[in-house]
Design a protein around this motif. Structure first.
Motif, PDB file in Angstrom:
ATOM      1  N   ILE A  70       0.867  -1.175   0.000  1.00 25.35           N
ATOM      2  CA  ILE A  70       0.000   0.000   0.000  1.00 25.35           C
ATOM      3  C   ILE A  70       0.900   1.219   0.000  1.00 25.35           C
ATOM      4  O   ILE A  70       1.559   1.530   1.013  1.00 25.35           O
ATOM      5  N   LEU A  71       0.981   1.882  -1.140  1.00 25.49           N
ATOM      6  CA  LEU A  71       1.951   2.956  -1.327  1.00 25.49           C
ATOM      7  C   LEU A  71       1.764   4.071  -0.301  1.00 25.49           C
ATOM      8  O   LEU A  71       0.648   4.422   0.072  1.00 25.49           O
ATOM      9  N   GLY A  72       2.878   4.600   0.145  1.00 23.06           N
ATOM     10  CA  GLY A  72       2.870   5.673   1.124  1.00 23.06           C
ATOM     11  C   GLY A  72       2.759   5.204   2.551  1.00 23.06           C
ATOM     12  O   GLY A  72       2.725   6.021   3.478  1.00 23.06           O
ATOM     13  N   GLU A  96       0.071  -4.537   8.832  1.00 21.35           N
ATOM     14  CA  GLU A  96       0.138  -3.082   8.977  1.00 21.35           C
ATOM     15  C   GLU A  96       1.569  -2.556   9.055  1.00 21.35           C
ATOM     16  O   GLU A  96       1.851  -1.454   8.581  1.00 21.35           O
ATOM     17  N   ASP A  97       2.463  -3.343   9.624  1.00 27.76           N
ATOM     18  CA  ASP A  97       3.856  -2.904   9.712  1.00 27.76           C
ATOM     19  C   ASP A  97       4.726  -3.633   8.697  1.00 27.76           C
ATOM     20  O   ASP A  97       5.917  -3.839   8.908  1.00 27.76           O
ATOM     21  N   GLY A  98       4.105  -4.035   7.612  1.00 28.39           N
ATOM     22  CA  GLY A  98       4.857  -4.668   6.541  1.00 28.39           C
ATOM     23  C   GLY A  98       5.532  -5.953   6.974  1.00 28.39           C
ATOM     24  O   GLY A  98       4.961  -6.774   7.697  1.00 28.39           O
ATOM     25  N   PHE A  99       6.770  -6.124   6.565  1.00 28.85           N
ATOM     26  CA  PHE A  99       7.504  -7.352   6.860  1.00 28.85           C
ATOM     27  C   PHE A  99       7.980  -7.429   8.310  1.00 28.85           C
ATOM     28  O   PHE A  99       8.462  -8.471   8.745  1.00 28.85           O
ATOM     29  N   ASN A 100       7.830  -6.335   9.041  1.00 27.57           N
ATOM     30  CA  ASN A 100       8.159  -6.350  10.468  1.00 27.57           C
ATOM     31  C   ASN A 100       6.949  -6.692  11.334  1.00 27.57           C
ATOM     32  O   ASN A 100       7.079  -6.799  12.561  1.00 27.57           O
ATOM     33  N   GLU A 101       5.791  -6.841  10.715  1.00 24.76           N
ATOM     34  CA  GLU A 101       4.565  -7.137  11.452  1.00 24.76           C
ATOM     35  C   GLU A 101       4.603  -8.566  11.995  1.00 24.76           C
ATOM     36  O   GLU A 101       5.030  -9.498  11.322  1.00 24.76           O
ATOM     37  N   GLY A 143      -6.018   5.180  -1.322  1.00 25.54           N
ATOM     38  CA  GLY A 143      -5.419   5.834  -0.162  1.00 25.54           C
ATOM     39  C   GLY A 143      -5.282   7.334  -0.270  1.00 25.54           C
ATOM     40  O   GLY A 143      -4.879   7.986   0.707  1.00 25.54           O
ATOM     41  N   GLN A 144      -5.603   7.921  -1.434  1.00 23.96           N
ATOM     42  CA  GLN A 144      -5.511   9.375  -1.577  1.00 23.96           C
ATOM     43  C   GLN A 144      -6.755  10.029  -0.984  1.00 23.96           C
ATOM     44  O   GLN A 144      -7.875   9.796  -1.471  1.00 23.96           O
ATOM     45  N   GLN A 195       7.788  -1.743  -2.289  1.00 23.15           N
ATOM     46  CA  GLN A 195       7.733  -0.364  -2.766  1.00 23.15           C
ATOM     47  C   GLN A 195       9.041   0.088  -3.391  1.00 23.15           C
ATOM     48  O   GLN A 195       9.073   1.078  -4.132  1.00 23.15           O
ATOM     49  N   ASP A 196      10.129  -0.639  -3.114  1.00 27.28           N
ATOM     50  CA  ASP A 196      11.425  -0.302  -3.697  1.00 27.28           C
ATOM     51  C   ASP A 196      11.739  -1.127  -4.936  1.00 27.28           C
ATOM     52  O   ASP A 196      12.840  -1.030  -5.488  1.00 27.28           O
ATOM     53  N   GLY A 197      10.777  -1.947  -5.357  1.00 22.98           N
ATOM     54  CA  GLY A 197      10.988  -2.751  -6.548  1.00 22.98           C
ATOM     55  C   GLY A 197      11.803  -4.006  -6.324  1.00 22.98           C
ATOM     56  O   GLY A 197      12.273  -4.615  -7.289  1.00 22.98           O
TER      57      GLY A 197
END
Length: 462
Positions: free
Chosen positions: A79-81, A98-103, A134-135, A429-431
């Motif tokens: 989810i960008l941003g 919610e905390d990405g790969f640290n979740e 998300g905008q 998000q970094d490809g």
């Protein structure tokens, strides 16, 4: 025993060997040599978290720091941003990390298992976020799109099986309360009969045009592939979910065994204004385009098409392209082409014999920064069964040299399918590159490069 033959078993020799072995063991203990610790076997499906490969500079590691697993994951979408991710499961759940790969806690963002048909090659296939997801100031800020096979109903087609193929939109329940989706918000865009297998089912929004591209296989019915006036099967498709009248127009034709609604047709789609055509078609002649991707730098679209008995294909998709299934597979002729050929014939940019690849899982062109010097501009793909991840160097420049990068660990021994079962490539998000493994305790692996130096092979072994 015949005269002149020596006995295979000599009791005196065996006793002598045992005595020597006991003496050596006593000497080691007396000299203080530490006892050898037995190596633990890989039991009960417990394998290392990374897949070492002594012949490669690359390996895979569990992407989640908490070693979280999923029930047959089909990939993730960032989810960008935000650091958050949506993770898909084949049976019909979408998890919010919610905390990405640290979740360390999975939260259910959407559960449609009660309407998802998920056995064999069916189930929840892919997820795409609206480009304005998300905008805060956008009316589209809460929209996601799913492709899945539903257990609801049965198509009227004579080869139809239970359930149907769907492309639907779901909406975030309360944007102020997080990215949790309302299961009752489903808006069905496309619903059609389903065949036995070959449902493709990948999608993305074009980064330049904002249109939704999606793939679908031939539904195990070859008559679906060399036609554009019956059903939305055997090709790549392109639609405008924003229904912008300045660049798109209403749907002119319905599929024979299905229904479509709530989107427009882009005015520059290749089969617009052809009599009786389903104008959603962007390309045709594909058997099972399981994964498709667009190169964000060049706009080139690539597709891994799963073959049958002859070859696996990597195709570069062009508007109006005809990729020749079922009359050709790879570079081999199977039957005569249809008398009234549709579109522009295209051969694959790379084809693999079944001895080289048994079920290709297309990835995408690497545009991350971390490994730009190594694989920048290369198309990455995998084999579902062997778990080998490979790169096709600079496909946009017609340099098709292949490098095998690494292999993911096999699924646990209690998985009846066996093998490695790679089903998806995902990008953060970094490809950077991740792959998903189809297991009831399935993992998402991150592709990483070995940083430690390999020890030199000793000149002497003692």
């Amino acid at each position: 025993m015949e005269t002149g033959q020596r006995p295979f078993f000599n009791p005196r020799c065996t006793v002598s060997i045992l005595i020597i072995a006991v003496i050596i063991s006593w000497c080691r203990t007396a000299l203080g040599e530490p006892a050898r610790v037995p190596v633990e076997p890989y039991l009960n499906g417990v394998f290392p978290e990374s897949g070492p490969d002594s012949t490669s500079d690359w390996r895979f590691e569990n992407a989640f720091t908490a070693r979280i697993t999923f029930d047959e994951p089909m990939g993730f979408v960032p989810i960008l941003g935000t650091p958050s991710l949506y993770v898909l499961e084949k049976k019909g759940k979408v998890w919010l990390m919610e905390d990405g790969f640290n979740e360390d806690t999975k939260k259910v963002a959407l559960d449609i298992t009660n309407r998802t048909l998920s056995h064999a090659g069916l189930g929840l296939r892919s997820l795409a976020l609206h480009p304005e997801f998300g905008q805060p100031d956008s009316n589209n800020r809460g929209f996601i799109y799913l492709i899945y096979t539903t257990s609801v109903g049965q198509g009227p087609h004579p080869k139809s099986f239970d359930g149907r193929w769907r492309l639907s939109r779901f909406t975030v329940a309360d944007p102020d309360a997080g990215f949790f989706l309302d299961p009752e918000s489903e808006l069905i865009l496309i619903e059609q009969y389903r065949g036995q297998i070959h449902h493709g089912g990948d999608m993305f929004f074009g980064p330049q045009d904002g249109f939704l591209y999606f793939s679908n296989g031939d539904s195990y019915d070859r008559s679906n592939t060399q036609q554009i006036d019956r059903n939305l099967y055997g090709g790549i498709f392109r639609i405008d979910v924003d229904m912008d009248p300045t660049r798109s127009h209403p749907i002119p034709t319905q599929p024979i065994y299905g229904s479509t609604n709530h989107y427009f047709i882009p005015n520059d789609n290749p089969f617009v204004d052809e009599s009786g055509a389903l104008e959603e078609f962007f390309a045709l002649g594909l058997r099972n385009p399981y994964r498709i991707a667009i190169d964000p730098d060049t706009g080139a679209i690539y597709c891994g098409d799963v073959g049958t008995a002859t070859a696996e294909e990597i195709n570069r998709i062009i508007p109006g392209g005809n990729y020749q299934w079922p009359y050709r597979e790879g570079f081999s002729k199977r039957t005569d082409p249809p008398p009234n050929l549709i579109g522009i014939e295209q051969e694959p940019i790379k084809a693999f014999r079944r001895t080289e690849s048994t079920a290709i899982i297309g990835g995408g062109v690497y545009r991350g920064s971390k490994y730009e010097q190594d694989i920048g501009g290369s198309y990455l793909y995998a084999d579902y069964n062997t778990g080998v991840i490979s790169s096709l160097k600079n496909p946009g420049n017609n340099d098709f040299s292949v490098t095998h990068l690494a292999k993911v660990p096999p699924v646990p021994a209690n998985n009846p399918k066996g093998g490695h079962l790679i089903v998806d490539f995902s990008l953060d998000q970094d490809g950077e590159i991740y792959v998903s493994q189809q297991d009831s305790n399935g993992k998402i692996f991150r592709l990483t490069k070995n940083t430690e130096e390999k020890p030199e092979f000793p000149q002497l072994l003692s």
